[in-house]
Write a protein that holds these residues in place. Structure first.
Motif, PDB file in Angstrom:
ATOM      1  N   ASP A   1       2.137   1.709  -3.586  1.00 21.98           N
ATOM      2  CA  ASP A   1       1.114   2.091  -4.566  1.00 21.98           C
ATOM      3  C   ASP A   1       0.489   3.453  -4.308  1.00 21.98           C
ATOM      4  O   ASP A   1      -0.169   4.003  -5.198  1.00 21.98           O
ATOM      5  CB  ASP A   1       0.010   1.028  -4.596  1.00 21.98           C
ATOM      6  CG  ASP A   1       0.517  -0.339  -5.045  1.00 21.98           C
ATOM      7  OD1 ASP A   1       1.533  -0.362  -5.767  1.00 21.98           O
ATOM      8  OD2 ASP A   1      -0.091  -1.350  -4.668  1.00 21.98           O
ATOM      9  N   ASN A   2       0.668   4.001  -3.115  1.00 20.64           N
ATOM     10  CA  ASN A   2      -0.015   5.246  -2.755  1.00 20.64           C
ATOM     11  C   ASN A   2       0.796   6.458  -3.235  1.00 20.64           C
ATOM     12  O   ASN A   2       1.859   6.752  -2.695  1.00 20.64           O
ATOM     13  CB  ASN A   2      -0.213   5.318  -1.244  1.00 20.64           C
ATOM     14  CG  ASN A   2      -1.107   6.474  -0.831  1.00 20.64           C
ATOM     15  OD1 ASN A   2      -1.367   7.393  -1.604  1.00 20.64           O
ATOM     16  ND2 ASN A   2      -1.601   6.434   0.398  1.00 20.64           N
ATOM     17  N   PRO A   3       0.306   7.195  -4.231  1.00 21.70           N
ATOM     18  CA  PRO A   3       1.065   8.348  -4.750  1.00 21.70           C
ATOM     19  C   PRO A   3       1.203   9.478  -3.729  1.00 21.70           C
ATOM     20  O   PRO A   3       2.073  10.344  -3.883  1.00 21.70           O
ATOM     21  CB  PRO A   3       0.245   8.795  -5.966  1.00 21.70           C
ATOM     22  CG  PRO A   3      -1.138   8.267  -5.719  1.00 21.70           C
ATOM     23  CD  PRO A   3      -0.961   6.989  -4.960  1.00 21.70           C
ATOM     24  N   ALA A   4       0.371   9.472  -2.689  1.00 22.87           N
ATOM     25  CA  ALA A   4       0.427  10.536  -1.684  1.00 22.87           C
ATOM     26  C   ALA A   4       1.751  10.549  -0.932  1.00 22.87           C
ATOM     27  O   ALA A   4       2.159  11.589  -0.396  1.00 22.87           O
ATOM     28  CB  ALA A   4      -0.731  10.383  -0.688  1.00 22.87           C
ATOM     29  N   HIS A   5       2.445   9.407  -0.898  1.00 21.03           N
ATOM     30  CA  HIS A   5       3.730   9.354  -0.193  1.00 21.03           C
ATOM     31  C   HIS A   5       4.861   9.991  -0.998  1.00 21.03           C
ATOM     32  O   HIS A   5       5.938  10.250  -0.462  1.00 21.03           O
ATOM     33  CB  HIS A   5       4.085   7.907   0.152  1.00 21.03           C
ATOM     34  CG  HIS A   5       3.124   7.277   1.105  1.00 21.03           C
ATOM     35  ND1 HIS A   5       2.762   7.865   2.292  1.00 21.03           N
ATOM     36  CD2 HIS A   5       2.444   6.094   1.040  1.00 21.03           C
ATOM     37  CE1 HIS A   5       1.895   7.073   2.929  1.00 21.03           C
ATOM     38  NE2 HIS A   5       1.688   6.011   2.192  1.00 21.03           N
TER      39      HIS A   5
ATOM     40  N   GLY B   1       0.813  -1.213   0.000  1.00 18.85           N
ATOM     41  CA  GLY B   1       0.000   0.000   0.000  1.00 18.85           C
ATOM     42  C   GLY B   1       0.847   1.263   0.000  1.00 18.85           C
ATOM     43  O   GLY B   1       0.470   2.278  -0.602  1.00 18.85           O
ATOM     44  N   ILE B   2       2.001   1.221   0.658  1.00 21.11           N
ATOM     45  CA  ILE B   2       2.922   2.370   0.644  1.00 21.11           C
ATOM     46  C   ILE B   2       3.500   2.545  -0.754  1.00 21.11           C
ATOM     47  O   ILE B   2       3.632   3.666  -1.259  1.00 21.11           O
ATOM     48  CB  ILE B   2       4.046   2.177   1.670  1.00 21.11           C
ATOM     49  CG1 ILE B   2       3.473   2.077   3.092  1.00 21.11           C
ATOM     50  CG2 ILE B   2       5.048   3.327   1.598  1.00 21.11           C
ATOM     51  CD1 ILE B   2       4.496   1.721   4.149  1.00 21.11           C
TER      52      ILE B   2
ATOM     53  N   LYS C   1      11.121   1.714  -5.031  1.00 21.56           N
ATOM     54  CA  LYS C   1       9.968   2.058  -4.195  1.00 21.56           C
ATOM     55  C   LYS C   1       9.750   1.011  -3.099  1.00 21.56           C
ATOM     56  O   LYS C   1       9.348   1.347  -1.976  1.00 21.56           O
ATOM     57  CB  LYS C   1       8.715   2.185  -5.058  1.00 21.56           C
ATOM     58  CG  LYS C   1       8.703   3.413  -5.952  1.00 21.56           C
ATOM     59  CD  LYS C   1       7.439   3.436  -6.812  1.00 21.56           C
ATOM     60  CE  LYS C   1       7.437   4.600  -7.770  1.00 21.56           C
ATOM     61  NZ  LYS C   1       6.244   4.586  -8.656  1.00 21.56           N
TER      62      LYS C   1
END
Length: 313
Positions: free
Chosen positions: A29-33, A26-27, A302
Motif C-alpha cells: 500500500d505504500n506508494p513510496a516503495h 503495508g509494503i 505488487k
C-alpha cells in the motif's frame, strides 16, 4: 493432504489468519516503495511468457509457468538499486528438507524437495507482536473426529529422526536463513497439478518444515516457545493463479494442543491476469478478439514483489 490447509494447521499446531500480515500489506500500500512503477514491466513479463517465448501457437503450462517466474524474479531484482540489501539473497533449487516432530502421540516428518528456496543473510523479523503470540493460547485447533488427522499421510518406518536444512545451509554458508519458498505447479495436465487448496497445504507444511529445522539448528531439539520466532514465506502459482503465505514459527512444543500456537497468514487465489489470447479470434474475416493479455491484476504483482521486499524495507 486431503482436507487441505485445515489438516496442515492441526499437524503444525497453527492458527490461520486470512490475508497478508500488516508488515507485508503495508509494503503493497505504500506508494513510496514505487511498486506501481514496475507494473508495465510485469505486464510485459506476462506477455513474454504467454505469447512470445515460443514458436508454438499456444505454449504449454510446463513452459510458460517457469518463464513467468523467472521474469518476475528479474523484476524484483531491479529493486536492489533502491534497496542494496536485496543483493544479500540467493536462490537455491532442488534443496532437500527434513524436519521431525511429535504431535500428541504421533511422530511426524516432512521431507523432500522444498521447491525453489530464496535464502537471505538475515532473517525476516517476526510479523506478530508478543501480545498476538500470547493470544494464540486461546485458539482452539479444529479436530476431524472421528477421522484421524493423519488419515492420508504416508506411513513409513523412521530409523533416524532427521532435522536437516540440507546442503543449502551447510556450515559457513553466508545465506543461512530461509526467506521464501516458491512452488511452481507447471504440469500441463490439470490432474497432475495440485489443486489450490492442496497446494496451500503443501506450502504450509514445507514452510513449517524449513522453519522448524532452522529453529532446531539454532536452539536445539528441546521443545520450547521461541524468544525469536522464525518466519518463512511461500508463494505458489500455476502460471496464472497465485497463493501467498507468511508462516511464523512461535513454538517447537508441538505435542499438546494447549499453549502457544504458530501463525500463518494466507492470501488465496489471486489471479495475475484473467486470460491470455495466444492467437486472435476471427469471425467472417474480422478479428473479434485480438491476441494479448486481458485482465492484468497489478495488486497480485505488487503482493509478489512485497513478499520479496519483506525483511528489507
Amino acid at each position: 493432504l486431503f482436507p487441505g490447509v485445515r489438516q496442515a494447521q492441526w499437524l503444525t499446531k497453527t492458527k490461520l489468519v486470512e490475508g497478508l500480515p500488516p508488515a507485508v500489506q503495508g509494503i503493497v500500500d505504500n506508494p513510496a516503495h514505487g511498486l506501481q512503477e514496475l507494473e508495465e514491466r510485469a505486464k510485459y513479463a506476462v506477455s513474454h511468457a504467454r505469447l512470445w517465448d515460443t514458436a508454438e501457437v499456444a505454449p504449454r503450462r510446463e513452459q510458460y509457468c517457469p518463464v513467468l517466474f523467472e521474469n518476475l524474479i528479474h523484476i524484483c531484482r531491479l529493486m536492489s538499486g533502491k534497496y542494496p540489501s536485496l543483493t544479500k539473497r540467493m536462490l537455491a533449487r532442488n534443496c532437500r528438507i527434513a524436519a521431525t516432530w511429535e504431535r500428541e502421540s504421533i511422530l511426524l516428518q516432512v521431507r523432500g524437495l522444498s521447491g525453489i528456496l530464496m535464502n537471505s543473510m538475515t532473517p525476516i523479523p517476526p510479523v506478530a507482536s508478543k501480545e498476538e503470540i500470547l493470544a494464540t493460547k486461546e485458539h482452539v485447533l479444529e479436530t476431524f473426529y472421528p477421522i484421524a488427522p493423519t488419515i492420508d499421510l504416508q506411513e513409513v518406518n523412521v530409523y533416524k529422526e532427521l532435522n536437516d536444512t540440507g546442503e543449502c545451509f551447510r556450515d559457513g554458508y553466508p545465506y543461512s536463513h530461509p526467506h521464501t519458498l516458491f512452488f511452481l505447479e507447471s504440469a500441463n495436465v490439470r490432474t497432475d497439478r495440485f489443486r489450490p487448496e492442496q497446494l496451500r497445504a503443501k506450502m504450509l507444511m514445507f514452510a513449517f518444515g524449513n522453519a522448524l529445522a532452522k529453529a532446531k539448528a539454532l536452539h536445539g531439539n528441546d521443545p520450547k516457545v521461541l524468544e525469536q520466532p522464525v518466519v518463512v514465506q511461500s508463494i505458489g502459482t500455476d502460471g496464472q493463479l497465485f497463493q501467498f503465505m507468511v508462516f511464523q514459527l512461535n513454538t517447537t512444543d508441538l505435542v499438546s494442543n494447549d499453549g502457544i500456537k504458530n501463525l500463518v497468514w494466507i492470501d488465496s487465489d489471486q489471479n495475475l491476469y484473467e486470460k491470455a489470447q495466444c492467437v486472435p479470434e476471427v469471425k467472417k474475416r474480422v478479428v473479434t478478439k485480438p491476441a494479448g493479455i486481458s485482465g492484468f491484476q497489478p495488486d497480485t504483482f505488487k503482493k509478489f514483489l512485497a513478499l520479496y521486499l519483506h525483511g528489507t524495507v
